[in-house]
Design a protein around this motif. Structure first.
Motif, short mmCIF file in Angstrom:
data_model
loop_
_atom_site.label_atom_id
_atom_site.label_comp_id
_atom_site.label_asym_id
_atom_site.label_seq_id
_atom_site.Cartn_x
_atom_site.Cartn_y
_atom_site.Cartn_z
N SER A 93 0.18 4.84 2.76
CA SER A 93 0.47 4.11 3.99
C SER A 93 -0.73 3.28 4.42
O SER A 93 -0.58 2.15 4.90
CB SER A 93 0.86 5.08 5.11
OG SER A 93 2.11 5.69 4.85
N VAL A 94 -1.93 3.82 4.23
CA VAL A 94 -3.15 3.09 4.58
C VAL A 94 -3.29 1.86 3.68
O VAL A 94 -3.58 0.76 4.15
CB VAL A 94 -4.39 4.00 4.45
CG1 VAL A 94 -5.67 3.19 4.61
CG2 VAL A 94 -4.33 5.12 5.48
N ALA A 95 -3.09 2.04 2.38
CA ALA A 95 -3.18 0.91 1.44
C ALA A 95 -2.15 -0.16 1.79
O ALA A 95 -2.46 -1.37 1.75
CB ALA A 95 -2.97 1.40 0.01
N LEU A 96 -0.95 0.26 2.14
CA LEU A 96 0.10 -0.70 2.52
C LEU A 96 -0.30 -1.46 3.78
O LEU A 96 -0.09 -2.68 3.87
CB LEU A 96 1.42 0.04 2.73
CG LEU A 96 2.58 -0.80 3.28
CD1 LEU A 96 2.87 -1.99 2.36
CD2 LEU A 96 3.84 0.07 3.44
N ALA A 97 -0.87 -0.75 4.76
CA ALA A 97 -1.28 -1.40 6.01
C ALA A 97 -2.31 -2.49 5.74
O ALA A 97 -2.22 -3.60 6.27
CB ALA A 97 -1.83 -0.37 6.99
N TYR A 98 -3.30 -2.20 4.90
CA TYR A 98 -4.34 -3.18 4.59
C TYR A 98 -3.76 -4.37 3.84
O TYR A 98 -4.05 -5.54 4.16
CB TYR A 98 -5.45 -2.53 3.76
CG TYR A 98 -6.50 -1.83 4.57
CD1 TYR A 98 -7.60 -2.52 5.07
CD2 TYR A 98 -6.41 -0.46 4.83
CE1 TYR A 98 -8.58 -1.87 5.81
CE2 TYR A 98 -7.38 0.19 5.58
CZ TYR A 98 -8.46 -0.51 6.06
OH TYR A 98 -9.42 0.12 6.80
N ALA A 99 -2.96 -4.10 2.81
CA ALA A 99 -2.42 -5.18 1.99
C ALA A 99 -1.49 -6.08 2.80
O ALA A 99 -1.58 -7.32 2.73
CB ALA A 99 -1.67 -4.59 0.79
N ALA A 100 -0.59 -5.49 3.58
CA ALA A 100 0.34 -6.28 4.38
C ALA A 100 -0.40 -7.10 5.44
O ALA A 100 -0.04 -8.25 5.73
CB ALA A 100 1.37 -5.36 5.04
N HIS A 101 -1.45 -6.52 6.01
CA HIS A 101 -2.25 -7.23 7.02
C HIS A 101 -2.90 -8.46 6.40
O HIS A 101 -2.94 -9.53 7.03
CB HIS A 101 -3.31 -6.28 7.58
CG HIS A 101 -4.22 -6.92 8.58
ND1 HIS A 101 -3.80 -7.25 9.85
CD2 HIS A 101 -5.52 -7.30 8.50
CE1 HIS A 101 -4.80 -7.80 10.53
NE2 HIS A 101 -5.86 -7.85 9.72
N SER A 102 -3.41 -8.34 5.18
CA SER A 102 -4.05 -9.48 4.52
C SER A 102 -3.05 -10.59 4.24
O SER A 102 -3.35 -11.77 4.42
CB SER A 102 -4.72 -9.02 3.22
OG SER A 102 -5.81 -8.16 3.50
N LEU A 103 -1.86 -10.23 3.78
CA LEU A 103 -0.83 -11.23 3.56
C LEU A 103 -0.48 -11.94 4.87
O LEU A 103 -0.30 -13.17 4.92
CB LEU A 103 0.43 -10.58 2.98
CG LEU A 103 0.33 -10.02 1.56
CD1 LEU A 103 1.60 -9.27 1.21
CD2 LEU A 103 0.09 -11.14 0.55
N ASN A 104 -0.39 -11.17 5.94
CA ASN A 104 -0.01 -11.72 7.24
C ASN A 104 -1.07 -12.68 7.77
O ASN A 104 -0.73 -13.71 8.37
CB ASN A 104 0.18 -10.57 8.23
CG ASN A 104 0.66 -11.05 9.59
OD1 ASN A 104 1.83 -11.36 9.78
ND2 ASN A 104 -0.25 -11.12 10.56
N GLU A 105 -2.35 -12.36 7.54
CA GLU A 105 -3.42 -13.12 8.17
C GLU A 105 -3.91 -14.32 7.36
O GLU A 105 -4.51 -15.23 7.93
CB GLU A 105 -4.62 -12.19 8.42
CG GLU A 105 -4.34 -11.11 9.44
CD GLU A 105 -4.03 -11.66 10.82
OE1 GLU A 105 -4.78 -12.52 11.29
OE2 GLU A 105 -3.02 -11.25 11.41
N THR A 106 -3.68 -14.34 6.07
CA THR A 106 -4.30 -15.38 5.25
C THR A 106 -3.32 -16.39 4.65
O THR A 106 -3.75 -17.46 4.22
CB THR A 106 -5.10 -14.76 4.09
OG1 THR A 106 -4.26 -13.88 3.34
CG2 THR A 106 -6.29 -13.98 4.61
N LEU A 107 -2.04 -16.09 4.59
CA LEU A 107 -1.08 -17.01 3.99
C LEU A 107 -0.32 -17.79 5.06
O LEU A 107 0.03 -17.22 6.10
CB LEU A 107 -0.08 -16.25 3.11
CG LEU A 107 -0.64 -15.50 1.91
CD1 LEU A 107 0.48 -14.79 1.17
CD2 LEU A 107 -1.38 -16.44 0.97
#
Length: 349
Positions: A93-107
């Motif tokens: 869940s932690v890994a998912l939170a980080y990865a999804a956050h990066s997609l949300n903030e940079t694309l």
């Protein structure tokens, strides 16, 4: 995009097209980052020039606070998944939170990519389509409401008048959503009249029978029966959502202390933080670059901080909350993608 990157490679021309698509997607992301860096470099270099050598103790505390903030968001989603009977390891869940956050903030269009990625991963966790959709929707509502709670708390502490009607409306939405899901999951037939009416209109446009697809809708609604959010878990998820924003604000406060000994009223800092985060929700610029920063600096200056200190503190905060966290998120995304490809390869043998 991520769905295509994670699919197995069939033989023949289709495999070649997928490989070219994958390479094109990677090149497009690299070009995007290069363009963003080029456009933002003048303001970035000017801002970094204002950054003094930070106190390492406060700097370490700021990094820890931001990591804990991300952990709280992961725990919120983890709690919602557990309420649906999914035993997912917390680290996933932690890994998912980080990865999804990066997609949300940079694309560009990041929320769409982030939502798609969240849905995809939750399905791999074992969630049904209905449960994954429910978890993503409720996570978003909880996070939005939590920011409103933090803002209202800051306004109340500063003797201001918080917009209680907005907060009450958001809380009402959550209650209605949870109660509605529980009622529908126990008696899916209550949606039949509405589902029939909507499908009839859609199928009329598609020139198909009026009840075409009704069985699929009933199956989707029936899956919601697994989402049993008890009051205890609902409260825990709400607390994690509030802590996510609260610890993020603590990171900003520690950044101020790291670059200056100036005192700042905690309430003013909290209001500046909430104003910055609210400003970031109304921009299409990835990461709210320039928008969030300006709002934060203005809020800190209004709270009595010198302009040079405010700029340095915000630059440091963004390096941690944006640069560092985004970097960790993309590494998480790459690791998750690689593990899934290894899994698919092993499964194909």
């Amino acid at each position: 995009m991520t769905a295509s990157l994670d699919t197995p490679h069939p033989a023949g021309p289709a495999a070649g097209r997928r490989r070219w698509f994958r390479r094109g997607a990677v090149i497009a992301v690299i070009v995007l980052f290069a363009v963003e860096l080029f456009l933002g470099w003048p303001s970035l270099s000017s801002a970094v020039g204002q950054l003094k050598a930070p106190d390492p103790r406060w700097l370490a505390g700021a990094v820890v606070a931001e990591l804990m903030a991300m952990g709280m968001y992961a725990r919120m989603q983890h709690t919602l998944l557990r309420s649906a009977g999914l035993r997912v390891p917390l680290y996933r869940s932690v890994a998912l939170a980080y990865a999804a956050h990066s997609l949300n903030e940079t694309l560009p269009g990041g929320p769409a990519f982030s939502t798609s990625f969240n849905y995809q991963q939750m399905r791999r966790f074992g969630a049904t389509p209905a449960v994954a959709s429910w978890c993503i929707a409720l996570s978003g509502i909880l996070s939005t409401t939590a920011l409103a709670v933090v803002t209202a708390g800051g306004a109340l502490a500063s003797d201001g008048t918080p917009h209680w009607y907005g907060l009450a409306a958001l809380a009402t939405v959550i209650v209605l959503l949870v109660v509605g899901v529980q009622r529908v999951s126990r008696n899916p037939a209550v949606l039949d009249p509405a589902a029939r009416a909507i499908l009839a209109q859609v199928n009329r446009i598609r020139r198909r029978p009026a009840e075409a697809g009704l069985d699929h809708v009933r199956g989707f609604v029936g899956q919601l029966g697994a989402a049993r959010l008890t009051p205890g878990r609902g409260f825990a998820a709400a607390v994690f959502a509030v802590l996510n924003w609260g610890l993020d604000a603590v990171c900003l406060w520690m950044c101020v202390r790291a670059v200056s000994n100036e005192e700042i009223n905690a309430t003013q800092l909290l209001l500046a933080f909430c104003a910055g985060m609210a400003a970031g929700t109304v921009t299409i610029i990835p990461g709210g670059l320039g928008i969030i920063d300006s709002a934060l600096i203005l809020g800190l200056v209004t709270g009595g901080i010198a302009t040079s200190t405010a700029i340095a503190a915000v630059v440091l905060y963004r390096i941690i909350s944006f640069g560092f966290i985004i970097g960790v998120g993309w590494i998480s995304w790459l690791i998750m993608r690689r593990r899934h490809r290894i899994y698919l390869a092993a499964k194909a043998r």
